[in-house]
Design an enzyme around this catalytic site. Structure first.
Site, PDB file in Angstrom:
ATOM      1  N   ASP A   1       2.407   3.962   7.229  1.00  0.00           N
ATOM      2  CA  ASP A   1       2.379   2.634   7.879  1.00  0.00           C
ATOM      3  C   ASP A   1       2.792   2.743   9.344  1.00  0.00           C
ATOM      4  OD1 ASP A   1       2.209   0.885   5.207  1.00  0.00           O
ATOM      5  OD2 ASP A   1       3.730   2.445   4.954  1.00  0.00           O
TER       6      ASP A   1
ATOM      7  N   GLU B   1      -3.480  -5.262  12.395  1.00  0.00           N
ATOM      8  CA  GLU B   1      -4.632  -4.897  11.575  1.00  0.00           C
ATOM      9  C   GLU B   1      -5.195  -6.146  10.901  1.00  0.00           C
ATOM     10  OE1 GLU B   1      -5.057  -1.109   9.214  1.00  0.00           O
ATOM     11  OE2 GLU B   1      -4.782  -2.560   7.608  1.00  0.00           O
TER      12      GLU B   1
ATOM     13  N   ASP C   1       1.092  -2.808  11.553  1.00  0.00           N
ATOM     14  CA  ASP C   1       0.349  -2.592  10.312  1.00  0.00           C
ATOM     15  C   ASP C   1       1.043  -3.456   9.268  1.00  0.00           C
ATOM     16  OD1 ASP C   1      -1.428  -1.486   8.427  1.00  0.00           O
ATOM     17  OD2 ASP C   1       0.048   0.026   7.878  1.00  0.00           O
TER      18      ASP C   1
END
Length: 190
Positions: free
Chosen positions: A141, A68, A7
């Site tokens: 996260d 991501e 992430d």
């Protein structure tokens, strides 16, 4: 399959490794966050993220890295830092010879919770359930990185196998298949 989910973020870059196979629940291998100080020059912060991703690749030896996909937000500074961190992660993985797959936030949310509009709390709760953890990984996260890895196990792995099967089916493997393929082209040879 062992998957490293990332992430990306310039201040906090979530990292999560899960392992799993089709038909079995995934298991947690490792989870953490690479942090960089806001007062540090952005280039130096990116170097720290690079080192963190390199360390995770060396220690956990994933077969694929999923990151991501960065999307537009209202805060341009945040988007820039996130995109830069994602680029560094992609570069490190590519240098290591690993496949890199991008998943959108809504794709990950839908895979994990069943809704592409789920909030961070819902994603964290489902990651906790799926991996049978005593509590949700913190900060968010870290949970998001695990969600990316799980999403890839559930969706990306199947999509990759499907693409391989389609590609394999389109290649003639014997004389009969070549004749069928030539007939499909109107009798012309390739």
């Amino acid at each position: 399959m062992r998957v490293l989910g990332i992430d990306p973020g310039l201040t906090r870059c979530g990292l999560g490794v899960v392992e799993g196979t089709v038909g079995r629940p995934p298991t947690l291998v490792a989870v953490g966050v690479a942090r960089t100080p806001a007062e540090l020059d952005p280039a130096r912060r990116l170097v720290q993220i690079e080192r963190a991703v390199q360390d995770w690749l060396a220690e956990h030896r994933p077969e694929v890295v999923t990151i991501e996909r960065v999307f537009a937000q209202h805060n341009v500074q945040t988007v820039m830092g996130t995109a830069q961190a994602a680029g560094v992660a992609m570069l490190v993985a590519a240098r290591a010879g690993l496949p890199v797959v991008l998943h959108t936030p809504s794709e990950v949310k839908a895979a994990i919770t069943g809704s592409g509009r789920a909030d961070k709390r819902q994603v964290g709760e489902m990651v906790t359930r799926i991996l049978r953890l005593p509590e949700a990984p913190r900060p968010a996260d870290a949970a998001d990185a695990l969600a990316l890895a799980i999403c890839h196990l559930w969706r990306g792995g199947a999509a990759g196998r499907y693409a391989d099967a389609v590609a394999g089916a389109s290649r003639p493997t014997n004389g009969y298949a070549a004749a069928v393929a030539a007939h499909a082209r109107g009798g012309r040879k390739a």
